[in-house]
Design an enzyme around this catalytic site. Structure first.
Site, PDB file in Angstrom:
ATOM      1  N   LEU C  58       0.842  -1.202   0.000  1.00 52.83           N
ATOM      2  CA  LEU C  58       0.000   0.000   0.000  1.00 52.83           C
ATOM      3  C   LEU C  58       0.876   1.252   0.000  1.00 52.83           C
ATOM      4  O   LEU C  58       1.227   1.788   1.046  1.00 52.83           O
ATOM      5  CB  LEU C  58      -0.908  -0.024   1.240  1.00 52.83           C
ATOM      6  N   ALA C  59       1.200   1.711  -1.167  1.00 51.44           N
ATOM      7  CA  ALA C  59       2.146   2.807  -1.311  1.00 51.44           C
ATOM      8  C   ALA C  59       1.973   3.372  -2.707  1.00 51.44           C
ATOM      9  O   ALA C  59       2.558   2.862  -3.662  1.00 51.44           O
ATOM     10  CB  ALA C  59       3.565   2.278  -1.098  1.00 51.44           C
ATOM     11  N   GLU C  60       1.177   4.404  -2.815  1.00 51.29           N
ATOM     12  CA  GLU C  60       0.792   4.885  -4.147  1.00 51.29           C
ATOM     13  C   GLU C  60       1.959   5.515  -4.889  1.00 51.29           C
ATOM     14  O   GLU C  60       2.094   5.350  -6.111  1.00 51.29           O
ATOM     15  CB  GLU C  60      -0.375   5.863  -4.039  1.00 51.29           C
ATOM     16  N   PHE C  83      -9.031   5.004  -4.980  1.00 56.57           N
ATOM     17  CA  PHE C  83     -10.026   6.088  -5.095  1.00 56.57           C
ATOM     18  C   PHE C  83      -9.223   7.349  -5.391  1.00 56.57           C
ATOM     19  O   PHE C  83      -8.037   7.413  -5.071  1.00 56.57           O
ATOM     20  CB  PHE C  83     -10.797   6.282  -3.782  1.00 56.57           C
ATOM     21  N   ASP C  84      -9.903   8.366  -5.957  1.00 55.45           N
ATOM     22  CA  ASP C  84      -9.083   9.494  -6.423  1.00 55.45           C
ATOM     23  C   ASP C  84      -8.270  10.174  -5.335  1.00 55.45           C
ATOM     24  O   ASP C  84      -7.141  10.567  -5.555  1.00 55.45           O
ATOM     25  CB  ASP C  84      -9.902  10.492  -7.214  1.00 55.45           C
ATOM     26  N   PHE C  86      -6.833   8.865  -3.079  1.00 56.72           N
ATOM     27  CA  PHE C  86      -5.673   8.046  -2.754  1.00 56.72           C
ATOM     28  C   PHE C  86      -4.638   8.083  -3.879  1.00 56.72           C
ATOM     29  O   PHE C  86      -3.608   7.411  -3.809  1.00 56.72           O
ATOM     30  CB  PHE C  86      -6.101   6.623  -2.401  1.00 56.72           C
ATOM     31  N   TYR C  88      -3.443  11.093  -4.407  1.00 53.85           N
ATOM     32  CA  TYR C  88      -2.648  12.252  -3.967  1.00 53.85           C
ATOM     33  C   TYR C  88      -1.261  11.874  -3.458  1.00 53.85           C
ATOM     34  O   TYR C  88      -0.302  12.626  -3.682  1.00 53.85           O
ATOM     35  CB  TYR C  88      -3.384  13.069  -2.898  1.00 53.85           C
ATOM     36  N   PRO C  89      -1.114  10.745  -2.734  1.00 55.28           N
ATOM     37  CA  PRO C  89       0.249  10.413  -2.295  1.00 55.28           C
ATOM     38  C   PRO C  89       1.214  10.226  -3.469  1.00 55.28           C
ATOM     39  O   PRO C  89       2.418  10.347  -3.295  1.00 55.28           O
ATOM     40  CB  PRO C  89       0.078   9.087  -1.544  1.00 55.28           C
ATOM     41  N   HIS C 129     -13.602   9.420  -0.571  1.00 54.41           N
ATOM     42  CA  HIS C 129     -13.983   8.430  -1.575  1.00 54.41           C
ATOM     43  C   HIS C 129     -14.783   9.034  -2.725  1.00 54.41           C
ATOM     44  O   HIS C 129     -15.345   8.299  -3.531  1.00 54.41           O
ATOM     45  CB  HIS C 129     -14.781   7.285  -0.924  1.00 54.41           C
TER      46      HIS C 129
HETATM   47  C1  LIG Z   1      -3.618   6.393   1.016  1.00 55.22           C
HETATM   48  C2  LIG Z   1      -4.683   5.359   0.944  1.00 55.22           C
HETATM   49  N1  LIG Z   1      -4.649   4.436  -0.027  1.00 55.22           N
HETATM   50  C3  LIG Z   1      -5.623   3.530  -0.143  1.00 55.22           C
HETATM   51  C4  LIG Z   1      -6.679   3.505   0.734  1.00 55.22           C
HETATM   52  C5  LIG Z   1      -7.836   2.507   0.559  1.00 55.22           C
HETATM   53  N2  LIG Z   1      -7.852   1.554   1.669  1.00 55.22           N
HETATM   54  C6  LIG Z   1      -8.682   1.719   2.723  1.00 55.22           C
HETATM   55  S1  LIG Z   1      -8.417   0.587   3.908  1.00 55.22           S
HETATM   56  C7  LIG Z   1      -7.217  -0.164   3.031  1.00 55.22           C
HETATM   57  C8  LIG Z   1      -6.473  -1.333   3.613  1.00 55.22           C
HETATM   58  C9  LIG Z   1      -5.693  -0.930   4.824  1.00 55.22           C
HETATM   59  O1  LIG Z   1      -5.068  -2.027   5.397  1.00 55.22           O
HETATM   60  P1  LIG Z   1      -4.387  -1.942   6.810  1.00 55.22           P
HETATM   61  O2  LIG Z   1      -3.517  -0.731   6.892  1.00 55.22           O
HETATM   62  O3  LIG Z   1      -3.721  -3.244   7.046  1.00 55.22           O
HETATM   63  O4  LIG Z   1      -5.551  -1.702   7.854  1.00 55.22           O
HETATM   64  P2  LIG Z   1      -6.813  -2.634   8.140  1.00 55.22           P
HETATM   65  O5  LIG Z   1      -7.911  -2.205   7.260  1.00 55.22           O
HETATM   66  O6  LIG Z   1      -6.396  -4.058   7.931  1.00 55.22           O
HETATM   67  O7  LIG Z   1      -7.150  -2.352   9.571  1.00 55.22           O
HETATM   68  C10 LIG Z   1      -7.034   0.469   1.805  1.00 55.22           C
HETATM   69  C11 LIG Z   1      -6.070   0.051   0.766  1.00 55.22           C
HETATM   70  C12 LIG Z   1      -6.682   4.474   1.739  1.00 55.22           C
HETATM   71  N3  LIG Z   1      -7.638   4.541   2.652  1.00 55.22           N
HETATM   72  N4  LIG Z   1      -5.669   5.383   1.813  1.00 55.22           N
END
Ligand SMILES: Cc1ncc(C[n+]2csc(CCOP(=O)(O)OP(=O)(O)O)c2C)c(N)n1
Ligand SMILES: Cc1ncc(C[n+]2csc(CCOP(=O)(O)OP(=O)(O)O)c2C)c(N)n1
Ligand SMILES: [Mg+2]
Ligand SMILES: [Mg+2]
Lengths: 339, 389, 339, 389
Positions: C58-60, C83-84, C86, C88-89, C129
């Protein structure tokens, strides 16, 4: 009234702000002992100590994010993004938090911070050192976006920005850092943040400009005056809030308008100005609102940057095309740029 | 730094190789290290009660999504021990920075369930007063709250009136640059902040092994000079002890720490997720069996601290909370469109004043037409006033 | 010709692109076995394997940055920002590298990548979102920015985007994911990326829209027609490049123009459209170009999002104000929004 | 992972506590670990020659900034060993991702000095063909090149035709989120990439201790599962050996590594910097004395590999390079304004075609007026054609 450079006026504004309120903090990359790469924070660490003005790790999202937390703890941070392109790593923090926190919390949590962004070109900087990023911020609801064009405004707008209860992105026109002007630390008649100012009155055409484009517009006005055309130059000063009243009043008077910005034109602030002006002054307009802007290209290297920057000639070119037809004029001797 | 000094520093910073655990999965007490005090009985009983009530709240919230009363709900089921354990390590003067996932943490912090569900219900972006609760808004953009937590910790340090910050991040969130920047900032500033990574093994569908090749996420700390530890996050006793130690170290002016709590997201990511697409029931069943609430109950009973009476009391409180939740969310979704303009700035800009007036006029006209909402946005078809030239 | 949802059409486009060229890769958060939170990548990992369609950390910024490197190695990555907001990073990677690499290297290094961004509101999404971020990208020289409004365009524009030698930010209107339409995998008469399309002809007013606003504009046109006013609806499809020819031809014919966008209005794409139209059609215009846009506020929570979104009523309101005076109309029974 | 396995993994990932060093500061050889082979004599002699020539090139470039022939120059003085040592670990098929600081690395890679100075001269953003040289453009936004390097390494892995990527980052750059995201991605993908952190103790004016509280920056690796090492970056022999080992590990399909090279930026950040504001001369003098070129010369002489003859040859080549540089930068800055539109897209958009036509017309009009550049941009005052209504 002392005559100082804009860089010095900004430095004084920070110094006075630090003196006026113990909760004001200045931090960022190289703002400490070095005094910033443009010396805007020169001497502040010496006078106020490492606790009030300090260097941080090189992490712009971190800098802005930490500033958010400091605001929550009652401080008023003034952070520096070293050059405008180096504000981009902080974009998520700015768009998703700085701009939205007050709204998110129904006003319970305000973020009185200032993000200083040296911007624009014309200084022979290599890539990434000359971007104009104001439209990204101006398009983001919840941010105030301000840019001075005069030394006095540099001082007072920065003071206003620090005092503002909301986040202000303070865009500093790099190439005016060394311009000189008078500034008094007694406020006098300087307009507050949010107001535009007519820098030069003129009956024929309203030229709307901001930041680094203002001196170019004024030069164009002097030049035009020699040819008998009187340009009225409006310096926006604040992009958000936008001073419709001043702009609209001027254009209704002159019936013609040219908007000047250094940033690439497409979907820039100049587009907004042109759109607003024609919305609000349509029946007063004798000609379309024309734009003089940077081309829609990445900011060029020093060798060719002059070809990119709005110039007196281009402003005068646009003025000369204010009453003819719809087609951009490619054939007249005086070329102009409408982007 | 000399070779010797550096070795010592590194040893101090690295987590233990095995997650700290005080209670076996079947509830038996395990030998406890000399420096790791077991939390007081009353605290453990209080924790148990909150876990039972929290579990019920969580289940109720999931049910309410099915009825359309909540827009979305990311369940905390299975993570009660680490969320509640961590929050009970805090004092009132301390701060909490939760994510969207952390309803149990917020509930343990004392927030009203309805207020903490405002976001997920879709009513407004934050339902409580962060300043009053010393609790930041639930944060959605991953890890972006981490630098805020560091900044606030730094503010507390500067004020010198005490206070420690606890920030929650998911395993997925640790991959974001902001997490790293915050951790590094915390190390440099020596800010009184504790990072708690709830490693629940999934980020939506992305499993831990695609998230990071780290031996454990707690090994992130050493690279930023932040002392780290890992703990069995389904063991409330251990989590509470380890986070408390970190919090008290920060309180004593000894800087930040990082704690990784190993746990598992038992439910799908949210009610909208379809977890069958990316993990098998067997794995889930294994973790369901390692239930943190059951484990604590067995432990407390084993130690003779808990009787049927307390368990029954907790269950009754849980039903009351669930009932209140159902009642509280039974009404229509409230919202004043004109509030759109109220909090953008301290003073609305002239543009916002103008836009507000337009919307007010439009709403008035709608009322005249016979009701708001009677306009099409192109998605849902509803009746609308016949506009004619 | 099959009738499918837009989500399915996008899925088919990716599938066909993966089939057509082994160098096409699809990656991002949850795009693998889950098939994306909107199922746009459904089944791709199953069909093409983990090597061709895979989940990332998870690293845009990392996702986009890694995509840049993969382009240098000859691949054609299609990445998803979940989502848009997301995206921004990744803004620095997009603005400083994706947009500039070809120019930086004098054309030696091209980045044929697609950045898919589900955008816009109307789906009852909680904060972050429902942003509309297209203007940030459209203002950045070096990026193409595209958004489909029909199911057929979803398929073909995405195919074009993958085939394009330059980076394309592909904005997917979330709330149209479930709209249905016909799409043929034989190209037929679908216009290429870069062209606007007149979705409905009409003599009285040109309504310029894109993405999620297009169906609203078409609905407004049907409604207006009942009242005897014929709206011509232009679907931009591509924001960059911009199809001046189609827009200008339409407005010169109708003499009136309303621009519709869902994003907050200030310095948005609608501002650019309004500015361009009045620059190029001034003498054909019987009234100012009006804008119907989101308010200049952070995207609202589900409870009140309908008040924010451009609606049929607002478009008709703007149309009804196309010939009067300069002042925004606050008094008429039908209120409209011009921001 | 079992306790034992994890301990082993962690030990494998952690760097040694002391930077690896093969040559003492006075040039004496030090005992070398069994597995750390000393590079071949010919390679060391070649490295020495490049360091001598590079040093001269660097000094010449700094002088040229004073004459206004270069817009800016960030000197590599003092970092020759780590830049050149690292690059010599690469084969032609490998890739290099340099920063603005890494002129020595680019020079060692074989690039023409004029081409590698195009950026700093202000002529264009990149002066060489990255594909032909397997060398990315010099990167200015800190650490943003790191994910590119990972992506390219992943591309090489997928092609299966070999090739390893070396990416250079400064100590300051490691604080940026992108560095962390890239490191973590590399760990997950197992990509054949080597991260070399040149820790020269300053990021412009920001000293290392304000940059990070890490015991050493090499400790960042373990948290992302990337094996790490630290090395004396002023010791060419050690740097070359350690980076070579990392490169060959990647080549063998054993994934990424992180190497921290401890060095020092002897000159100010760039010619525009005023280092006296933030560090004292004594510190600089100490590091000047620890000169990597002198150290290597003494070592090679000690081992009888180098004679006055080779040293003199290198010096003469150095003078030739400096002379060529002076000559090459003596002309005016070339630039065709119409090139602004040439590379934005493969095919210019209609907007760019239009804008290019406008500029072409303007330039033609200027020519008619008697010369380009005769217009005011508000900064410099120059004559311009008298515009009249
Ligand atoms: C910067 C960013 N990218 C993508 C998302 C979309 N998103 C929401 S929850 C999630 C998973 C997060 O996983 P984790 O950090 O392990 O937390 P958990 O939901 O398992 O508690 C993602 C990808 C977001 N909220 N923020
Ligand atoms: C994202 C970003 N922020 C800020 C800068 C401005 N800047 C240029 S060089 C530099 C210092 C970098 O220090 P370090 O990474 O240690 O490399 P060094 O210059 O010492 O080789 C800074 C802050 C930048 N180039 N990029
Ligand atoms: Mg998780
Ligand atoms: Mg450095």
């Amino acid at each position: 009234m002392a005559t100082v450079t804009m860089a010095r006026a900004l430095n004084s504004a920070l110094r006075e702000a630090l003196r006026a309120d113990d909760d004001v903090l200045v931090f960022g990359e190289d703002v400490g002992p070095l005094g910033g790469v443009f010396r805007i924070t020169d001497g502040l660490t010496r006078e106020f100590g490492q606790e009030r003005c300090f260097d941080t790790p090189l992490a712009e999202a971190g800098i802005v994010g930490v500033a958010v937390g400091l605001c929550m703890g009652g401080f008023r941070p003034v952070v520096e993004m070293q050059f405008d392109a180096f504000g981009y790593p902080a974009f998520e923090q700015i768009a998703s938090h700085v701009a939205k926190t007050r709204n998110r919390t129904r006003g319970r949590l305000s973020l009185p911070m200032v993000i200083r962004v040296p911007f624009g070109g014309g200084i022979g900087g290599v890539e990434h050192h000359s971007d104009s990023s104001e439209a990204y911020y101006a398009h983001t609801p919840g941010l105030k976006v301000v840019t001075p064009a005069t030394v006095e405004d540099a001082y007072w707008l920065l003071r206003d920005a620090v005092d503002d209860p909301d986040p202000v992105v303070f865009m500093e026109p790099k190439r005016l850092y060394w311009s000189r002007g008078e500034v008094s630390t007694a406020r006098g008649s300087v307009e507050p943040l949010g107001r535009a100012v007519v820098r030069r009155a003129g009956r024929d055409v309203t030229v709307v400009a901001y930041g680094p484009a203002v001196p170019v517009a004024l030069e164009a006005a002097r030049e035009a005056a020699r040819g008998g055309v009187e340009l009225e130059v409006v310096d926006l000063r604040s992009l958000v809030p936008f001073d419709d009243a001043t702009v609209v009043a001027s254009v209704r008077r002159t019936g013609r308008c040219v908007v000047v910005q250094e940033a690439q034109g497409f979907a820039g602030v100049g587009a907004e100005v042109a759109a607003r002006v024609q919305e609000r002054c349509f029946h007063s307009l004798a000609a379309p609102v024309l734009r003089v802007a940077g081309f829609d290209v990445p900011y060029p290297p020093p060798a060719v940057e002059r070809a990119h920057l709005p110039s007196v000639r281009r402003i005068l070119g646009a003025v000369s095309r204010l009453q003819f037809d719809d087609e951009p004029d490619l054939t007249h001797g005086v070329a102009g740029v409408v982007s | 730094m000399s070779f010797q000094a550096l070795r010592q520093t590194v040893d101090r910073l690295l987590p233990s190789s095995d997650p700290v655990r005080y209670v076996a999965e079947d509830g038996t007490p395990l030998p406890v290290p000399d420096d790791g005090g077991i939390p007081a009985d009353a605290v453990l009983l209080d924790a148990f009660r909150r876990m039972v009530v929290g579990r019920r709240f969580d289940a109720q919230a999931t049910v309410l999504t099915r009825q359309g009363r909540l827009a979305v709900y990311p369940s905390s089921r299975g993570q009660e021990a680490c969320q509640i354990g961590a929050v009970l390590a805090l004092r009132e003067e301390d701060w909490l920075f939760p994510t969207y996932r952390d309803s149990m943490a917020l509930f343990a912090r004392g927030l009203d369930p309805l207020e903490l569900l405002t976001l997920l219900r879709g009513e407004w972006h934050c339902g409580y007063d962060p300043m009053a609760w010393r609790t930041a808004p639930q944060c959605t953009p991953l890890a972006t709250q981490a630098p805020h937590a560091v900044g606030l910790a730094e503010a507390l340090r500067r004020r010198g009136r005490g206070g420690v910050v606890l920030v929650l991040v998911g395993d997925g969130g640790t991959s974001e640059g902001d997490f790293h920047e915050a951790l590094n900032f915390a190390g440099v500033l020596g800010a009184p902040v504790v990072f708690l990574v709830q490693n629940n093994r999934y980020a939506i569908s992305v499993p831990l092994e695609r998230q990071s090749a780290a031996p454990a996420l707690a090994f992130r700390g050493v690279g930023c000079g932040v002392p780290s530890e890992q703990v069995d996050g389904n063991d409330l006793v251990a989590t509470l002890a380890v986070v408390s130690a970190a919090v008290e170290r920060a309180r004593a002016g000894r800087g930040p720490s990082l704690v990784e709590a190993h746990t598992y997201r038992v439910e799908p990511h949210t009610n909208a997720d379809d977890a069958a697409r990316y993990r098998d029931e067997e794995e889930v069943a294994r973790w369901r069996a390692a239930d943190p609430v059951v484990r604590l109950e067995r432990y407390l009973r084993h130690r003779g601290l808990l009787t049927d009476r307390e368990v029954e009391d907790a269950r009754q409180e849980a039903e009351r909370v669930a009932e209140a939740l159902r009642a509280g969310l039974s009404g229509p979704l409230a919202g004043d469109p004109l509030e759109l303009f109220s909090h953008v700035f301290a003073e609305p800009t002239p543009q916002l004043v103008e836009q507000r007036a337009w919307l007010a006029a439009e709403l008035a006209a709608w009322d005249g037409d016979g009701g708001a909402g009677g306009d099409s946005d192109g998605v849902e078809e509803e009746g609308r006033s016949g506009w004619r030239r």
